[in-house]
Write a protein that holds these residues in place. Structure first.
Motif, PDB file in Angstrom:
ATOM      1  N   TYR A  32       0.959  -1.325   0.135  1.00 36.20           N
ATOM      2  CA  TYR A  32      -0.010   0.070   0.063  1.00 36.20           C
ATOM      3  C   TYR A  32       0.868   1.325  -0.062  1.00 36.20           C
ATOM      4  CZ  TYR A  32       1.151  -0.631   5.067  1.00 36.20           C
ATOM      5  OH  TYR A  32       1.592  -0.675   6.184  1.00 36.20           O
ATOM      6  N   TYR A  33       0.231   2.418  -0.222  1.00 34.45           N
ATOM      7  CA  TYR A  33       1.119   3.606  -0.369  1.00 34.45           C
ATOM      8  C   TYR A  33       0.201   4.616   0.683  1.00 34.45           C
ATOM      9  CZ  TYR A  33       2.962   1.587  -4.538  1.00 34.45           C
ATOM     10  OH  TYR A  33       3.640   0.820  -5.232  1.00 34.45           O
ATOM     11  N   LEU A  34       1.218   5.506   1.266  1.00 34.14           N
ATOM     12  CA  LEU A  34       0.483   6.625   2.197  1.00 34.14           C
ATOM     13  C   LEU A  34       0.923   7.719   1.545  1.00 34.14           C
ATOM     14  CD1 LEU A  34       1.413   4.732   5.465  1.00 34.14           C
ATOM     15  CD2 LEU A  34      -0.646   5.258   4.652  1.00 34.14           C
ATOM     16  N   PHE A  35       0.125   8.851   1.975  1.00 34.81           N
ATOM     17  CA  PHE A  35       0.280  10.120   1.278  1.00 34.81           C
ATOM     18  C   PHE A  35      -0.014  11.301   2.273  1.00 34.81           C
ATOM     19  CE2 PHE A  35       0.695   9.005  -3.294  1.00 34.81           C
ATOM     20  CZ  PHE A  35       0.196   7.692  -3.119  1.00 34.81           C
ATOM     21  N   TRP A  36       0.441  12.387   2.095  1.00 35.15           N
ATOM     22  CA  TRP A  36       0.117  13.656   2.867  1.00 35.15           C
ATOM     23  C   TRP A  36      -0.030  14.699   1.695  1.00 35.15           C
ATOM     24  CZ3 TRP A  36      -1.750  14.685   7.545  1.00 35.15           C
ATOM     25  CH2 TRP A  36      -1.428  14.110   8.439  1.00 35.15           C
ATOM     26  N   TYR A  37      -1.185  15.297   1.861  1.00 35.08           N
ATOM     27  CA  TYR A  37      -1.692  16.435   0.860  1.00 35.08           C
ATOM     28  C   TYR A  37      -2.045  17.728   1.766  1.00 35.08           C
ATOM     29  CZ  TYR A  37      -1.848  13.415  -3.237  1.00 35.08           C
ATOM     30  OH  TYR A  37      -1.806  12.746  -4.298  1.00 35.08           O
ATOM     31  N   LYS A  38      -1.498  18.840   1.310  1.00 34.35           N
ATOM     32  CA  LYS A  38      -1.931  19.882   2.059  1.00 34.35           C
ATOM     33  C   LYS A  38      -2.952  20.662   1.038  1.00 34.35           C
ATOM     34  CE  LYS A  38       0.382  24.431   2.986  1.00 34.35           C
ATOM     35  NZ  LYS A  38       1.430  25.600   2.877  1.00 34.35           N
ATOM     36  N   GLN A  39      -3.934  21.390   1.768  1.00 33.78           N
ATOM     37  CA  GLN A  39      -4.972  21.973   0.861  1.00 33.78           C
ATOM     38  C   GLN A  39      -4.851  23.681   1.473  1.00 33.78           C
ATOM     39  OE1 GLN A  39      -9.237  20.996   1.112  1.00 33.78           O
ATOM     40  NE2 GLN A  39      -9.245  21.116  -1.149  1.00 33.78           N
ATOM     41  N   PRO A  40      -4.393  24.355   0.941  1.00 33.23           N
ATOM     42  CA  PRO A  40      -4.343  25.711   1.407  1.00 33.23           C
ATOM     43  C   PRO A  40      -5.687  26.336   1.236  1.00 33.23           C
ATOM     44  CG  PRO A  40      -3.315  25.437  -0.739  1.00 33.23           C
ATOM     45  CD  PRO A  40      -3.409  24.187  -0.242  1.00 33.23           C
ATOM     46  N   PRO A  41      -6.046  27.638   1.522  1.00 29.01           N
ATOM     47  CA  PRO A  41      -7.226  28.350   1.283  1.00 29.01           C
ATOM     48  C   PRO A  41      -7.432  28.485   0.022  1.00 29.01           C
ATOM     49  CG  PRO A  41      -5.922  29.452   3.174  1.00 29.01           C
ATOM     50  CD  PRO A  41      -5.110  28.311   2.569  1.00 29.01           C
ATOM     51  N   SER A  42      -6.653  28.341  -0.879  1.00 29.82           N
ATOM     52  CA  SER A  42      -7.108  28.574  -2.332  1.00 29.82           C
ATOM     53  C   SER A  42      -7.693  27.124  -3.072  1.00 29.82           C
ATOM     54  CB  SER A  42      -5.568  28.722  -3.281  1.00 29.82           C
ATOM     55  OG  SER A  42      -4.821  27.788  -2.850  1.00 29.82           O
ATOM     56  N   GLY A  43      -7.716  26.116  -2.279  1.00 33.71           N
ATOM     57  CA  GLY A  43      -8.421  24.824  -2.558  1.00 33.71           C
ATOM     58  C   GLY A  43      -7.816  24.009  -3.190  1.00 33.71           C
ATOM     59  N   LEU A  45      -5.065  20.817  -4.125  1.00 36.91           N
ATOM     60  CA  LEU A  45      -4.436  19.524  -3.288  1.00 36.91           C
ATOM     61  C   LEU A  45      -2.956  19.774  -3.631  1.00 36.91           C
ATOM     62  CD1 LEU A  45      -7.381  17.128  -3.564  1.00 36.91           C
ATOM     63  CD2 LEU A  45      -6.488  18.223  -1.501  1.00 36.91           C
ATOM     64  N   VAL A  46      -2.014  19.996  -2.725  1.00 38.42           N
ATOM     65  CA  VAL A  46      -0.804  20.085  -2.915  1.00 38.42           C
ATOM     66  C   VAL A  46      -0.023  18.708  -2.494  1.00 38.42           C
ATOM     67  CG1 VAL A  46       1.474  21.340  -2.585  1.00 38.42           C
ATOM     68  CG2 VAL A  46      -0.622  22.506  -2.865  1.00 38.42           C
ATOM     69  N   PHE A  47       0.549  17.763  -3.249  1.00 40.91           N
ATOM     70  CA  PHE A  47       1.046  16.718  -2.811  1.00 40.91           C
ATOM     71  C   PHE A  47       2.459  17.092  -1.917  1.00 40.91           C
ATOM     72  CE2 PHE A  47       3.087  12.582  -3.170  1.00 40.91           C
ATOM     73  CZ  PHE A  47       4.211  12.674  -3.202  1.00 40.91           C
ATOM     74  N   LEU A  48       2.454  16.394  -0.757  1.00 43.44           N
ATOM     75  CA  LEU A  48       3.754  16.589  -0.046  1.00 43.44           C
ATOM     76  C   LEU A  48       4.750  15.615   0.145  1.00 43.44           C
ATOM     77  CD1 LEU A  48       1.993  18.306   3.139  1.00 43.44           C
ATOM     78  CD2 LEU A  48       3.349  19.302   1.216  1.00 43.44           C
ATOM     79  N   ILE A  49       4.179  14.139   0.294  1.00 40.04           N
ATOM     80  CA  ILE A  49       4.934  12.987   0.601  1.00 40.04           C
ATOM     81  C   ILE A  49       4.288  11.754   0.290  1.00 40.04           C
ATOM     82  CG2 ILE A  49       4.430  12.652   2.703  1.00 40.04           C
ATOM     83  CD1 ILE A  49       7.366  11.824   2.870  1.00 40.04           C
ATOM     84  N   ARG A  50       4.969  10.556  -0.245  1.00 46.47           N
ATOM     85  CA  ARG A  50       4.504   9.378  -0.552  1.00 46.47           C
ATOM     86  C   ARG A  50       5.484   8.328   0.086  1.00 46.47           C
ATOM     87  NH1 ARG A  50       5.235   8.680  -5.846  1.00 46.47           N
ATOM     88  NH2 ARG A  50       7.250   7.916  -5.830  1.00 46.47           N
ATOM     89  N   ARG A  51       4.862   7.475   0.743  1.00 54.30           N
ATOM     90  CA  ARG A  51       5.637   6.381   1.341  1.00 54.30           C
ATOM     91  C   ARG A  51       4.995   4.989   0.805  1.00 54.30           C
ATOM     92  NH1 ARG A  51       9.718   7.755   1.603  1.00 54.30           N
ATOM     93  NH2 ARG A  51      10.913   8.122   3.335  1.00 54.30           N
ATOM     94  N   ASN A  52       5.769   3.947   0.502  1.00 61.19           N
ATOM     95  CA  ASN A  52       5.097   2.622   0.046  1.00 61.19           C
ATOM     96  C   ASN A  52       5.395   1.540   1.441  1.00 61.19           C
ATOM     97  OD1 ASN A  52       7.691   0.879   0.075  1.00 61.19           O
ATOM     98  ND2 ASN A  52       8.170   2.152  -1.859  1.00 61.19           N
ATOM     99  N   SER A  53       4.927   0.786   1.549  1.00 60.32           N
ATOM    100  CA  SER A  53       4.497  -0.224   2.854  1.00 60.32           C
ATOM    101  C   SER A  53       5.979  -0.763   3.015  1.00 60.32           C
ATOM    102  CB  SER A  53       3.367  -1.106   2.680  1.00 60.32           C
ATOM    103  OG  SER A  53       3.424  -1.798   1.489  1.00 60.32           O
ATOM    104  N   PHE A  54       6.656  -0.801   2.234  1.00 57.06           N
ATOM    105  CA  PHE A  54       7.925  -1.433   2.339  1.00 57.06           C
ATOM    106  C   PHE A  54       9.061  -0.344   2.771  1.00 57.06           C
ATOM    107  CE2 PHE A  54       6.135  -5.209   1.088  1.00 57.06           C
ATOM    108  CZ  PHE A  54       5.149  -5.143   0.149  1.00 57.06           C
ATOM    109  N   ASP A  55       8.975   0.662   3.035  1.00 54.31           N
ATOM    110  CA  ASP A  55       9.946   1.554   3.446  1.00 54.31           C
ATOM    111  C   ASP A  55       9.457   2.431   4.680  1.00 54.31           C
ATOM    112  OD1 ASP A  55      11.100   4.789   1.631  1.00 54.31           O
ATOM    113  OD2 ASP A  55      11.740   3.674   3.507  1.00 54.31           O
ATOM    114  N   SER A  61      12.315  16.992   5.234  1.00 55.75           N
ATOM    115  CA  SER A  61      12.215  17.797   4.035  1.00 55.75           C
ATOM    116  C   SER A  61      12.073  19.110   4.352  1.00 55.75           C
ATOM    117  CB  SER A  61      11.240  17.381   3.069  1.00 55.75           C
ATOM    118  OG  SER A  61      11.346  18.378   2.033  1.00 55.75           O
ATOM    119  N   GLY A  62      13.244  19.938   4.913  1.00 57.59           N
ATOM    120  CA  GLY A  62      13.051  21.246   5.345  1.00 57.59           C
ATOM    121  C   GLY A  62      12.422  21.109   6.870  1.00 57.59           C
ATOM    122  N   ARG A  63      11.265  22.044   6.989  1.00 60.75           N
ATOM    123  CA  ARG A  63      10.711  21.916   8.155  1.00 60.75           C
ATOM    124  C   ARG A  63       9.485  21.000   8.517  1.00 60.75           C
ATOM    125  NH1 ARG A  63       7.267  25.667   8.718  1.00 60.75           N
ATOM    126  NH2 ARG A  63       6.984  26.124   6.621  1.00 60.75           N
TER     127      ARG A  63
END
Lengths: 116, 113
Positions: A32-43, A45-55, A61-63
């Motif tokens: 499986y894969y896991l993700f984080w997305y950011k949705q700023p007020p402009s609406g 969806l901004v991709f932040l990161i992906r991880r697969n289940s084996f990693d 990444s910065g802050r």
């Protein structure tokens, strides 16, 4: 059943504080894969990161940093020294093969407010 | 420009009217998806398509119709709009089967009055 839980509906912090957004997932799949997305007020969806289940290696990444722990089925996201521009809704998502197609299952999102 | 575009960006329609939301991608991605975003629910899958002329239902398909006659287009139609379909709609595409991630459009905010 597949599920993503973001128990924190809304978090408010003062600028420069560290904040951790929690994500707990459920799946019986081994791939499986896991993700984080950011949705700023402009609406968008901004991709932040992906991880697969084996990693399970954590990533910085910065802050931003992510802690993936299969033992607790968690994929938490930490923002260090938060800034007002970090104010947004953050979604955690799980991608699994359902009926032959990988599909996203989203959490309900955590609204982060960073106060100046 | 390459990418995935949704139109319109905003739409207000009346209850009972038919409305179509457009989604166009320029990558020739095989997979395309429609999600709706509602407070307290996150994003939920409405319909998806694995290739031209192949579509299937997602989690919340009732009241929606899709078609995919061309790989690059995946329109979503509300045949008779209801207030409960007021939402933000996101289209997404993916080039691989492996679940490595989607590319999302900018969203369409639909209000049914």
């Amino acid at each position: 059943a597949q599920k993503v839980t973001q128990a924190q509906t809304e978090i408010s912090v003062v600028e420069k504080e560290d904040v951790t957004l929690d994500c707990v997932y459920e799946t019986r799949d081994t791939t499986y894969y896991l993700f984080w997305y950011k949705q700023p007020p402009s609406g968008e969806l901004v991709f932040l990161i992906r991880r697969n289940s084996f990693d399970e290696q954590n990533e910085i990444s910065g802050r931003y940093s992510w802690n993936f722990q299969k033992s607790t089925s968690s994929f938490n996201f930490t923002i260090t020294a938060s800034q007002v521009v970090d104010s947004a809704v953050y979604f955690c998502a799980l991608s699994v093969d359902i009926s032959g197609t990988y599909k996203y299952i989203f959490g309900t999102g955590t609204r982060l407010k960073v106060l100046a | 420009d390459a990418g995935i575009t949704q139109s319109p960006r905003y739409k207000i329609t009346e209850t009972g009217r038919q409305v179509t939301l457009m989604c166009h991608q320029t990558w020739s991605h095989s997979y395309m998806f429609w999600y709706r975003q509602d407070l307290g629910h996150g994003l939920r899958l409405i319909y998806y398509s694995a290739a031209a002329d192949i579509t299937d239902k997602g989690e919340v398909p009732d009241g929606y119709v899709v078609s995919r006659s061309k790989t690059e287009n995946f329109p979503l139609t509300l045949e008779s709009a209801t207030r409960s379909q007021t939402s933000v709609y996101f289209c997404a595409s993916s080039h691989t089967f492996t679940g490595e991630g989607y590319t999302f459009g900018s969203g369409t905010r639909l209000t049914v009055v």
